[in-house]
Design a protein around this motif. Structure first.
Motif, mmCIF file in Angstrom:
data_model
loop_
_atom_site.group_PDB
_atom_site.id
_atom_site.type_symbol
_atom_site.label_atom_id
_atom_site.label_comp_id
_atom_site.label_asym_id
_atom_site.label_seq_id
_atom_site.Cartn_x
_atom_site.Cartn_y
_atom_site.Cartn_z
ATOM 1 N N LEU A 54 0.834 -1.198 0.000
ATOM 2 C CA LEU A 54 0.000 0.000 0.000
ATOM 3 C C LEU A 54 0.872 1.254 0.000
ATOM 4 C CD1 LEU A 54 -2.511 -1.053 2.835
ATOM 5 C CD2 LEU A 54 -2.767 -1.389 0.359
ATOM 6 N N VAL A 55 0.440 2.236 -0.765
ATOM 7 C CA VAL A 55 1.023 3.581 -0.703
ATOM 8 C C VAL A 55 -0.118 4.472 -0.237
ATOM 9 C CG1 VAL A 55 2.070 5.477 -2.004
ATOM 10 C CG2 VAL A 55 2.594 3.086 -2.603
ATOM 11 N N ILE A 56 -0.051 4.906 1.012
ATOM 12 C CA ILE A 56 -1.211 5.608 1.570
ATOM 13 C C ILE A 56 -0.870 7.069 1.873
ATOM 14 C CG2 ILE A 56 -0.691 4.894 3.968
ATOM 15 C CD1 ILE A 56 -3.850 4.588 4.225
ATOM 16 N N GLY A 57 -1.746 7.969 1.440
ATOM 17 C CA GLY A 57 -1.554 9.384 1.754
ATOM 18 C C GLY A 57 -1.717 10.353 0.617
ATOM 19 N N PRO A 58 -1.337 9.983 -0.626
ATOM 20 C CA PRO A 58 -1.432 10.983 -1.704
ATOM 21 C C PRO A 58 -2.851 11.538 -1.875
ATOM 22 C CG PRO A 58 -0.086 9.140 -2.430
ATOM 23 C CD PRO A 58 -0.703 8.746 -1.122
ATOM 24 N N GLY A 59 -3.022 12.823 -1.638
ATOM 25 C CA GLY A 59 -4.319 13.477 -1.808
ATOM 26 C C GLY A 59 -5.386 12.903 -0.901
ATOM 27 N N MET A 60 -4.979 12.385 0.267
ATOM 28 C CA MET A 60 -5.947 11.661 1.097
ATOM 29 C C MET A 60 -6.784 12.583 1.972
ATOM 30 S SD MET A 60 -5.248 8.291 3.431
ATOM 31 C CE MET A 60 -4.686 9.073 4.915
ATOM 32 N N GLY A 61 -6.258 13.794 2.265
ATOM 33 C CA GLY A 61 -7.009 14.698 3.127
ATOM 34 C C GLY A 61 -6.999 14.202 4.560
ATOM 35 N N GLY A 62 -7.813 14.838 5.430
ATOM 36 C CA GLY A 62 -7.760 14.532 6.855
ATOM 37 C C GLY A 62 -9.112 14.145 7.425
ATOM 38 N N SER A 63 -9.954 13.541 6.594
ATOM 39 C CA SER A 63 -11.317 13.221 7.061
ATOM 40 C C SER A 63 -11.312 12.022 8.012
ATOM 41 C CB SER A 63 -12.176 12.859 5.840
ATOM 42 O OG SER A 63 -11.662 11.650 5.272
ATOM 43 N N ALA A 64 -12.456 11.797 8.654
ATOM 44 C CA ALA A 64 -12.590 10.649 9.552
ATOM 45 C C ALA A 64 -12.391 9.350 8.770
ATOM 46 C CB ALA A 64 -13.977 10.669 10.189
ATOM 47 N N SER A 65 -12.915 9.289 7.553
ATOM 48 C CA SER A 65 -12.738 8.032 6.798
ATOM 49 C C SER A 65 -11.269 7.863 6.408
ATOM 50 C CB SER A 65 -13.653 7.990 5.575
ATOM 51 O OG SER A 65 -13.496 9.140 4.818
ATOM 52 N N ALA A 66 -10.566 8.982 6.191
ATOM 53 C CA ALA A 66 -9.126 8.881 5.895
ATOM 54 C C ALA A 66 -8.406 8.293 7.109
ATOM 55 C CB ALA A 66 -8.564 10.249 5.555
ATOM 56 N N MET A 67 -8.777 8.771 8.311
ATOM 57 C CA MET A 67 -8.121 8.265 9.529
ATOM 58 C C MET A 67 -8.431 6.782 9.720
ATOM 59 S SD MET A 67 -8.328 11.320 12.339
ATOM 60 C CE MET A 67 -7.058 10.595 13.362
ATOM 61 N N ARG A 68 -9.678 6.424 9.438
ATOM 62 C CA ARG A 68 -10.090 5.015 9.622
ATOM 63 C C ARG A 68 -9.292 4.115 8.674
ATOM 64 N NH1 ARG A 68 -15.048 6.037 9.224
ATOM 65 N NH2 ARG A 68 -15.279 5.513 7.021
ATOM 66 N N LEU A 69 -9.173 4.544 7.431
ATOM 67 C CA LEU A 69 -8.401 3.770 6.439
ATOM 68 C C LEU A 69 -6.944 3.659 6.866
ATOM 69 C CD1 LEU A 69 -9.495 5.026 2.901
ATOM 70 C CD2 LEU A 69 -9.339 2.636 3.668
ATOM 71 N N LEU A 70 -6.395 4.770 7.352
ATOM 72 C CA LEU A 70 -4.986 4.787 7.758
ATOM 73 C C LEU A 70 -4.768 3.820 8.918
ATOM 74 C CD1 LEU A 70 -2.113 5.844 7.624
ATOM 75 C CD2 LEU A 70 -2.852 7.891 8.862
ATOM 76 N N ALA A 71 -5.677 3.826 9.886
ATOM 77 C CA ALA A 71 -5.539 2.912 11.030
ATOM 78 C C ALA A 71 -5.560 1.461 10.539
ATOM 79 C CB ALA A 71 -6.662 3.170 12.028
ATOM 80 N N LYS A 72 -6.472 1.176 9.604
ATOM 81 C CA LYS A 72 -6.553 -0.192 9.059
ATOM 82 C C LYS A 72 -5.244 -0.581 8.368
ATOM 83 C CE LYS A 72 -9.906 -1.983 6.304
ATOM 84 N NZ LYS A 72 -11.036 -1.842 5.332
ATOM 85 N N ALA A 73 -4.724 0.341 7.586
ATOM 86 C CA ALA A 73 -3.476 0.067 6.849
ATOM 87 C C ALA A 73 -2.327 -0.147 7.827
ATOM 88 C CB ALA A 73 -3.172 1.230 5.908
ATOM 89 N N LEU A 74 -2.268 0.663 8.878
ATOM 90 C CA LEU A 74 -1.175 0.541 9.857
ATOM 91 C C LEU A 74 -1.257 -0.800 10.587
ATOM 92 C CD1 LEU A 74 -1.221 4.164 11.337
ATOM 93 C CD2 LEU A 74 0.605 3.152 9.938
#
Ligand SMILES: NC(=O)C1=CN([C@@H]2O[C@H](COP(=O)(O)OP(=O)(O)OC[C@H]3O[C@@H](n4cnc5c(N)ncnc54)[C@H](OP(=O)(O)O)[C@@H]3O)[C@@H](O)[C@H]2O)[C@H](O)CC1
Ligand SMILES: [K+]
Length: 500
Positions: free
Chosen positions: A307-327
Motif C-alpha cells: 500500500l502507498v497511503i496518503g497521496p491526496g488523502m485529506g484529513g477526514s474521519a474516513s481517511a483516519m479510519r483507512l490509515l488505522a486499518k493500513a497501519l
C-alpha cells in the motif's frame, strides 16, 4: 567506492590519529599539493591568468598558503589575500606562510575591483568555523558574487556547516564554490541542505591517510551499490502477478491528481498490477494510463498487497479510519503526505505505526517531518540527518526526508544522503511519484532500506536524465518523471547484468 561521510568530531580524530604518526606539517603540505594539482586541472588552458587565493586565520588558511606556494612554483601568478585575524597561526600554517613569502607568491591587501581571475581559491575557513562569518571575511566572500571563473573551496566552502549543510548563522554567508576538494574524508554538509548549492562538484582527497585511521561512520553518500544486488533482469516465463500488486490509497474530493501520479510512478517502474483506491470516486479512470485500476477505497481489500497511503488523502474521519486499518495490516506500507500529517497529530496512529513489523517507509518533506517531530521546519532543515534519524526511531520505520540531498535513515541510525536529483524535483506531485516508486520496489520484495534508497536514487536520476535531455529543471513536471524513472531503472538493470 569509499562513500563514507564523517562528522567534524570524527575528522578531528582522524587528523589527530594521522598526526601522531607523521612529521609535523605533513598533512598540510599534502593538502596544499593536492589542492594545487586540482587547481591546475581547473585552470586548464588558462594558466596564464592570475589565481586569487583567499587565506583565512586558521589551518584552512594554511592549506591555502601551501597551495599558493605550489602554484607559484609551477609558474602560476598566485595572488594571496591573507586575512590572519588576531589569532596566532599554528606552526604548520606559519611555516606555510613563510614558504609562500619566500617564493614568488604575490600578496595583496585588498581585492582589485575588476579581477580577471582564472580561478579563485577559498581558504578562509574549513571545519573550524564556529560562528557566522563577519568583518573582512564577509566582504571578501560578498565580492565573489560577481566572479565568473571557477571557485575552488578548500575542505569546506567557507560559511557552511560541514555536519549539516546549513549556512552558519544567524544571517550567515557562505562561498558558492563550483568545486570543493575536501580532505581526510567526505562530509555530510557538502551533500544536503545548502551543501549541494555551495560545494559544487566534490573531490575527496584522503592525503594518504589509510583505513586504520578511519572511524566507523554512520552516514554514507548514496550510490546504486546500496541496491544494485536487487536489480533483477526479467525472465521470459513471468506474468503480471510475478511483480507484485501496489494499491495507492488516497484521492479525497478534488485531489485525484496525487494518487494518479503515485500510481503512474508505480506502474512505470514495474509493478505487476496497480490499483487506485479512491476516497472520492473522482474520474474513475486515467485516460493517459488506462492500465490503472480504480476502486472505491472504503470497500477495498487492504491486506495482501503493498500500500502507498496518503497521496491526496485529506484529513477526514474516513481517511483516519483507512490509515488505522493500513497501519494494523501486515502489508508493506509507504506512508506519504496527508497520512504523515495525520500520524503526527494522533498518538494512537503513531503507536500503531511504531508497532508494525512489516516493511514500512515514510516519505516526509521537511514540514511533514516537523509536524511529526513537534518541531518547526527550520529546526528540521538545520540538521536534516538528525531529524531523519529521530523520525526513524520515533516511527520505527525507514524515513526518506526529502529535499536537496534527501536523507534516508533507519531506526538503527544508519543514514544515506542521496546524491541524484536537481531543482526540477521541487514541483507539485514529485513526491507522489517517489512514493509510487517506493511501493513498487517493496512489492517486488525489496527490504525497506534498499527500496527507500533505490527509489530515491532512481527518482533523482530520472530528473537528471530529463534535464540532460533538455527538459527542465525549470518547468519539469512530475508527470514526466515516471517514464524517465523507467528508463533509469532499465539502464541500471542492464548495467547490473553486465556486471558494471
Ligand atoms: N591540522 C592539519 O594538519 C590539517 C588541517 N586541515 C585544514 O585545517 C582546517 C581546520 O583548521 P582550523 O584551524 O581548525 O579551523 P579553520 O581554519 O576552519 O578556522 C580558522 C579559525 O577561525 C576562527 N573562527 C571561527 N569562526 C570564525 C569567524 N566566523 N570569524 C573569524 N574567525 C573565526 C576559529 O578560531 P577562534 O579561536 O577564533 O574560534 C578557527 O579555529 C580544515 O578545514 C582543513 O582545511 C587539512 O585539511 C589537513 C591538515
Ligand atoms: K574553505
Amino acid at each position: 567506492m569509499d562513500n563514507h561521510l564523517y562528522t567534524v568530531a570524527q575528522l578531528r580524530a582522524i587528523e589527530a590519529s594521522a598526526y601522531a604518526v607523521l612529521p609535523p606539517g605533513t598533512l598540510m603540505q599534502r593538502a596544499g599539493a593536492a589542492a594545487a594539482q586540482f587547481a591546475m586541472q581547473l585552470l586548464g588552458e588558462r594558466r596564464d591568468r592570475p589565481v586569487l587565493v583567499l587565506a583565512g586565520p586558521g589551518n584552512n588558511g594554511g592549506d591555502a598558503l601551501e597551495l599558493a606556494a605550489n602554484l607559484a612554483d609551477a609558474g602560476i601568478d598566485a595572488l594571496v589575500l591573507h586575512l590572519p585575524g588576531q589569532r596566532d597561526a599554528s606552526i604548520e600554517t606559519a611555516t606555510a606562510h613563510e614558504r609562500a613569502r619566500d617564493g614568488t607568491v604575490g600578496f595583496i591587501d585588498m581585492l582589485p575591483p575588476d579581477g580577471d581571475w582564472g580561478l579563485v581559491v577559498d581558504g578562509l575557513f574549513g571545519i573550524g568555523l564556529t560562528r557566522p562569518i563577519g568583518d573582512e571575511y564577509r566582504e571578501a566572500i560578498a565580492a565573489l558574487a560577481d566572479v565568473r571563473c571557477p571557485i575552488l573551496a578548500l575542505d569546506v566552502p567557507s560559511g557552511l556547516d560541514a555536519d549539516t549543510g546549513a549556512i552558519i548563522g544567524p544571517d550567515g554567508i557562505a562561498v558558492r564554490a563550483t568545486h570543493t576538494i575536501t580532505f581526510l574524508g567526505d562530509k555530510p554538509g557538502l551533500h544536503t541542505a545548502d551543501g549541494r548549492d555551495h560545494a559544487g562538484l566534490v573531490h575527496v582527497e584522503m592525503l594518504g591517510v589509510g583505513p586504520e585511521h578511519l572511524p566507523q561512520s554512520q552516514a554514507r553518500l548514496g550510490t546504486d551499490d546500496v541496491f544494485a544486488h536487487r536489480l533483477a533482469a526479467r525472465r521470459h516465463n513471468t506474468h503480471k502477478g510475478s511483480f507484485g500488486d501496489v494499491a495507492i490509497v488516497g484521492g479525497a474530493h478534488g485531489m485525484a491528481g496525487a494518487p494518479v501520479l503515485a500510481a503512474r510512478g508505480a506502474l512505470l517502474t514495474g509493478a505487476g498490477r496497480v490499483f487506485v483506491a479512491m476516497l472520492d470516486p473522482g474520474p474513475g479512470y486515467d485516460s493517459m494510463q488506462p492500465e490503472l485500476m480504480f476502486r472505491a477505497a472504503d470497500d477495498f481489500e487492504l491486506d495482501k498487497r503493498t500500500l502507498v497511503i496518503g497521496p491526496g488523502m485529506g484529513g477526514s474521519a474516513s481517511a483516519m479510519r483507512l490509515l488505522a486499518k493500513a497501519l494494523d495490516s501486515d502489508s508493506p506500507l509507504v506512508i506519504d503526505a496527508d497520512a504523515i500529517t495525520l500520524i503526527g497529530a494522533s498518538p494512537d496512529l503513531l503507536a500503531r505505526l511504531a508497532a508494525r513489523s512489516a516493511p514500512t517507509i515514510l516519505t516526509p518533506h521537511p514540514l511533514e517531518a516537523a509536524r511529526l517531530l513537534g518541531k518547526d521546519a527550520g529546526e528540521v532543515q538545520a540538521d536534516r540527518l538528525q531529524a531523519a534519524r529521530d523520525m526513524a526511531v520515533r516511527t520505527n520505520a525507514t524515513v526518506i526526508l526529502k529535499g536537496s540531498g534527501s536523507v534516508i535513515a533507519q531506526p538503527n541510525g544508519e543514514t544515506v544522503i542521496n546524491p541524484t536529483g536537481n531543482a526540477g524535483l521541487a514541483t507539485a506531485g514529485s513526491g507522489d511519484v517517489l512514493a509510487g516508486i517506493c511501493g513498487t520496489l517493496l512489492a517486488q520484495g525489496w527490504p525497506a532500506w534498499e527500496a527507500a534508497s533505490g527509489a530515491t536514487w532512481i527518482h533523482g536520476a530520472a530528473a537528471d536524465l530529463l534535464v540532460a535531455n533538455g527538459v527542465g529543471p525549470i518547468g519539469l513536471t512530475a508527470g514526466e518523471l515516471p517514464a524517465a524513472a523507467r528508463a533509469v531503472l532499465n539502464m541500471l538493470v542492464l548495467d547490473a547484468a553486465d556486471g558494471n
